[in-house]
Design a protein around this motif. Structure first.
Motif, short mmCIF file in Angstrom:
data_model
loop_
_atom_site.label_atom_id
_atom_site.label_comp_id
_atom_site.label_asym_id
_atom_site.label_seq_id
_atom_site.Cartn_x
_atom_site.Cartn_y
_atom_site.Cartn_z
N ASN A 178 44.75 0.43 12.73
CA ASN A 178 44.84 -0.25 14.01
C ASN A 178 45.69 -1.52 13.97
OD1 ASN A 178 42.95 1.42 15.74
ND2 ASN A 178 41.66 1.00 13.96
N ARG A 179 46.37 -1.72 12.86
CA ARG A 179 47.28 -2.86 12.66
C ARG A 179 46.59 -4.21 12.89
NH1 ARG A 179 51.87 0.40 15.65
NH2 ARG A 179 52.63 1.58 13.88
N VAL A 180 45.40 -4.34 12.32
CA VAL A 180 44.65 -5.59 12.40
C VAL A 180 45.00 -6.41 11.15
CG1 VAL A 180 42.36 -6.64 12.45
CG2 VAL A 180 42.78 -4.49 13.67
N PRO A 181 45.43 -7.65 11.31
CA PRO A 181 45.77 -8.47 10.14
C PRO A 181 44.54 -8.66 9.24
CG PRO A 181 46.40 -9.58 12.18
CD PRO A 181 45.63 -8.37 12.57
N PRO A 182 44.76 -8.73 7.94
CA PRO A 182 43.63 -8.86 7.00
C PRO A 182 42.66 -9.99 7.33
CG PRO A 182 45.64 -8.44 5.79
CD PRO A 182 46.04 -8.64 7.23
N GLU A 183 43.16 -11.12 7.81
CA GLU A 183 42.28 -12.25 8.10
C GLU A 183 41.38 -12.02 9.31
OE1 GLU A 183 46.21 -13.00 10.17
OE2 GLU A 183 45.62 -12.32 8.17
N ARG A 184 41.64 -10.97 10.08
CA ARG A 184 40.82 -10.67 11.27
C ARG A 184 39.94 -9.45 11.07
NH1 ARG A 184 43.75 -9.86 16.17
NH2 ARG A 184 41.73 -10.08 17.10
N ARG A 185 39.89 -8.93 9.86
CA ARG A 185 39.09 -7.74 9.58
C ARG A 185 37.68 -8.13 9.18
NH1 ARG A 185 43.46 -4.17 6.04
NH2 ARG A 185 45.12 -4.34 7.61
N GLN A 186 36.75 -7.85 10.07
CA GLN A 186 35.35 -8.11 9.74
C GLN A 186 34.46 -7.22 10.58
OE1 GLN A 186 35.10 -12.27 10.68
NE2 GLN A 186 34.65 -11.90 12.81
N ALA A 187 33.30 -6.95 10.07
CA ALA A 187 32.30 -6.16 10.80
C ALA A 187 31.10 -7.06 11.05
CB ALA A 187 31.90 -4.93 10.01
N ALA A 188 30.70 -7.18 12.29
CA ALA A 188 29.57 -8.04 12.62
C ALA A 188 28.25 -7.46 12.10
CB ALA A 188 29.48 -8.21 14.14
N PHE A 189 28.15 -6.16 12.11
CA PHE A 189 26.92 -5.49 11.69
C PHE A 189 27.28 -4.53 10.57
CE2 PHE A 189 26.78 -6.39 16.23
CZ PHE A 189 25.65 -7.19 16.32
N HIS A 190 26.96 -4.90 9.33
CA HIS A 190 27.29 -4.02 8.22
C HIS A 190 26.23 -4.10 7.14
CE1 HIS A 190 28.51 -7.41 5.67
NE2 HIS A 190 29.04 -7.92 6.77
N GLY A 191 26.09 -3.00 6.41
CA GLY A 191 25.12 -2.92 5.33
C GLY A 191 24.31 -1.65 5.46
N ASN A 192 23.18 -1.65 4.76
CA ASN A 192 22.31 -0.48 4.85
C ASN A 192 21.55 -0.53 6.18
OD1 ASN A 192 19.82 -1.96 4.57
ND2 ASN A 192 20.20 -2.10 2.37
N PRO A 193 20.84 0.54 6.53
CA PRO A 193 20.16 0.56 7.84
C PRO A 193 19.22 -0.62 8.07
CG PRO A 193 20.25 2.77 6.95
CD PRO A 193 20.74 1.85 5.86
N ASP A 194 18.51 -1.05 7.03
CA ASP A 194 17.61 -2.19 7.20
C ASP A 194 18.39 -3.47 7.51
OD1 ASP A 194 15.14 -0.87 6.78
OD2 ASP A 194 15.40 -0.99 4.61
N GLN A 195 19.51 -3.67 6.83
CA GLN A 195 20.32 -4.87 7.05
C GLN A 195 20.94 -4.89 8.44
OE1 GLN A 195 22.73 -4.10 3.59
NE2 GLN A 195 21.87 -5.85 2.48
N VAL A 196 21.48 -3.75 8.87
CA VAL A 196 22.10 -3.68 10.20
C VAL A 196 21.03 -3.89 11.28
CG1 VAL A 196 23.35 -2.19 11.81
CG2 VAL A 196 23.99 -2.23 9.38
N ALA A 197 19.89 -3.24 11.11
CA ALA A 197 18.80 -3.39 12.09
C ALA A 197 18.32 -4.84 12.15
CB ALA A 197 17.65 -2.46 11.75
N ALA A 198 18.19 -5.50 11.01
CA ALA A 198 17.74 -6.89 10.98
C ALA A 198 18.72 -7.80 11.70
CB ALA A 198 17.54 -7.34 9.54
N ARG A 199 20.00 -7.54 11.53
CA ARG A 199 21.02 -8.38 12.20
C ARG A 199 20.96 -8.19 13.71
NH1 ARG A 199 24.47 -12.34 12.21
NH2 ARG A 199 26.65 -11.95 12.64
N ILE A 200 20.84 -6.95 14.15
CA ILE A 200 20.74 -6.69 15.60
C ILE A 200 19.46 -7.31 16.15
CG2 ILE A 200 20.49 -4.90 17.37
CD1 ILE A 200 22.34 -3.15 15.56
N ALA A 201 18.35 -7.19 15.43
CA ALA A 201 17.08 -7.77 15.86
C ALA A 201 17.17 -9.29 15.95
CB ALA A 201 15.95 -7.35 14.92
N ALA A 202 17.94 -9.91 15.05
CA ALA A 202 18.13 -11.36 15.10
C ALA A 202 18.83 -11.77 16.39
CB ALA A 202 18.92 -11.84 13.89
N PHE A 203 19.82 -10.99 16.82
CA PHE A 203 20.49 -11.27 18.09
C PHE A 203 19.50 -11.11 19.25
CE2 PHE A 203 24.41 -11.00 15.71
CZ PHE A 203 25.26 -11.85 16.39
#
Length: 109
Positions: free
Chosen positions: A47-72
């Protein structure tokens, strides 16, 4: 940030209850932390995204992703826009639907 939204609502005479705070970001569900970086590289390259802008807000195993969404959710978010950009990964979509969503529901119940 929800407090800021409520202050802006007060400034313009709008009922804060008439708004729906939204959280969002890219999702990568994996048990292998090294796959997060590889996946972000694949997405960024395609998608031609520069390296400095590559990030995932919700990443990890299912428990980690769920915990992050629950925090929001605890912070006031009541809607979510979750991205799964190309190249699409069926495993991530399936795991999000079958493993993450049920965990989020339990965490915010």
């Amino acid at each position: 940030k929800v407090e800021v939204l409520h202050a802006h609502c007060a400034d313009v005479g709008r009922d804060p209850a008439a708004t729906m705070p939204i959280a969002g970001g890219s999702v990568i569900v994996t048990d292998d932390a090294s796959r997060v970086e590889a996946r972000m590289k694949a997405i960024g390259d395609l998608n031609r995204v520069p390296p400095e802008r590559r990030q995932a807000a919700f990443h990890g195993n299912p428990d980690q992703v769920a915990a992050r969404i629950a925090a929001f959710h605890r912070a006031g978010a009541r809607g979510y826009i979750l991205g799964m950009p190309s190249p699409h990964d069926r495993e991530i979509v399936t795991r999000f639907a079958t493993e993450v969503i049920p965990r989020v529901k339990r965490l915010v119940a």
